[in-house]
Design an enzyme around this catalytic site. Sequence first.
Site, PDB file in Angstrom:
ATOM      1  N   ARG A 190       0.860  -1.185   0.000  1.00  0.00           N
ATOM      2  CA  ARG A 190       0.000   0.000   0.000  1.00  0.00           C
ATOM      3  C   ARG A 190       0.894   1.232   0.000  1.00  0.00           C
ATOM      4  O   ARG A 190       1.496   1.577   1.004  1.00  0.00           O
ATOM      5  CB  ARG A 190      -0.913  -0.028   1.227  1.00  0.00           C
ATOM      6  CG  ARG A 190      -1.602   1.295   1.495  1.00  0.00           C
ATOM      7  CD  ARG A 190      -2.643   1.207   2.589  1.00  0.00           C
ATOM      8  NE  ARG A 190      -2.206   0.634   3.846  1.00  0.00           N
ATOM      9  CZ  ARG A 190      -1.509   1.275   4.777  1.00  0.00           C
ATOM     10  NH1 ARG A 190      -1.128   2.531   4.599  1.00  0.00           N
ATOM     11  NH2 ARG A 190      -1.170   0.667   5.907  1.00  0.00           N
TER      12      ARG A 190
ATOM     13  N   HIS B 249      -3.442   4.113   4.974  1.00  0.00           N
ATOM     14  CA  HIS B 249      -4.530   3.142   5.099  1.00  0.00           C
ATOM     15  C   HIS B 249      -5.838   3.770   4.636  1.00  0.00           C
ATOM     16  O   HIS B 249      -6.578   3.194   3.842  1.00  0.00           O
ATOM     17  CB  HIS B 249      -4.645   2.689   6.549  1.00  0.00           C
ATOM     18  CG  HIS B 249      -5.804   1.791   6.813  1.00  0.00           C
ATOM     19  ND1 HIS B 249      -5.862   0.494   6.361  1.00  0.00           N
ATOM     20  CD2 HIS B 249      -6.967   2.004   7.483  1.00  0.00           C
ATOM     21  CE1 HIS B 249      -7.000  -0.051   6.725  1.00  0.00           C
ATOM     22  NE2 HIS B 249      -7.694   0.846   7.404  1.00  0.00           N
TER      23      HIS B 249
ATOM     24  N   TYR C 234       4.811   5.059  11.005  1.00  0.00           N
ATOM     25  CA  TYR C 234       5.129   3.648  11.257  1.00  0.00           C
ATOM     26  C   TYR C 234       5.931   2.970  10.146  1.00  0.00           C
ATOM     27  O   TYR C 234       6.173   1.763  10.207  1.00  0.00           O
ATOM     28  CB  TYR C 234       3.844   2.853  11.531  1.00  0.00           C
ATOM     29  CG  TYR C 234       2.765   2.984  10.476  1.00  0.00           C
ATOM     30  CD1 TYR C 234       2.788   2.199   9.321  1.00  0.00           C
ATOM     31  CD2 TYR C 234       1.708   3.873  10.637  1.00  0.00           C
ATOM     32  CE1 TYR C 234       1.789   2.296   8.364  1.00  0.00           C
ATOM     33  CE2 TYR C 234       0.713   3.993   9.692  1.00  0.00           C
ATOM     34  CZ  TYR C 234       0.754   3.202   8.554  1.00  0.00           C
ATOM     35  OH  TYR C 234      -0.233   3.313   7.601  1.00  0.00           O
TER      36      TYR C 234
END
Length: 375
Positions: free
Chosen positions: A266, A270, A279
Amino acid sequence: MTRTLNPAADLATDTEDVARLLTPDGERVADPALDPFVADVTADELRGLYRDMVLVRRIDTEGVALQRQGQLGLWAPCQGQEATQVATARAMRADDFAFPSYREIGVGYVRGVTPADFVLSWRGEEHSTLSPYEINSAVPQIIIGAQTLHAVGYAMGVQRDGTDQVAVTYFGDGATSQGDVNEAMVFASSFGAPVVFVCTNNQYAISEPVSLQAKFPIAGRAPGFGIPSLRVDGNDALACLAAMRWALAHARTGGGPAFIEAVTYRMGPHTTSDDPTRYRDREEVERWRRRDPIARVEAHLRARGEFDDTLAAQVQRDADELGAAVRAACLGAVTRDPITVFDHVYAEPHRGIDEQRTAFAAYLEGFADAEEVAR
């Protein structure tokens, strides 16, 4: 088709021990198991996959931009996952039924979702904008993994109808930790349901890396349920097409369920409410950018002399036209009267809904009285 997993090398994050037909540089490589399933694929069909992926990326880019401009409440990007979505959807028959998650923009595009369908729900204008039975695709599911149960139920219904349709369900790596997905595989295996499970391993379940919830490849779980599986390069459109053709043939001919783990990434957040820089690091993102699924097909076609700048320009014009249509559908949306929230809740008249509608109408009327006093 299930392959033996090497516990020493096949970590959940491994990207090399996957079935592949096109390298990141676009070089065609052999795979004895997959090659027969794409032996008939022409250059024109590959160009079609390229065009689809470019257009899907444009829809995604427009959706992100519209959300950033305050025109959409939320958007779930799919950049980097176009090969997994487009190629598997292209392998399906028109009468097969898809059960996607909220991120399968490419599946929706292939199945016939309109520009308005992509944005009106995220804008909050409609609960659902598409008719599942017109395009043989369920409404995108927000509840993580719930669509797998729906797909298995549909597949069991197909069995009883005596047809050879296949149900296909899409979900992310994070969803494999949900009970729904595991329960769906139990039922699918027990009843030999004609369903294909497509797990899009995009490396993160929101901010949680796949290595935290899976110490070994996710594809290795399916055989434990008695379901054959295949781990494929999710950025390789040709391999995804081949894998899906294998899985569909297996399910359609009475073999029962099949499972595909498409290893991809990805590239964006998100959802647009997420900040992925918290992260993951830039080096990781750039490493995956060099594996771009669209560039891979283009490189392969150029090496064969089947792609030129004229084609690229035409595809870009098509993408611009589609992007403009998505934007127009969003900006041109007309918000319905609040009372219509009760429309289409039940197919038949329902006294409880009628009572709620009456109470809500009185509530809304109170605002009208307040506005009159203010004037």
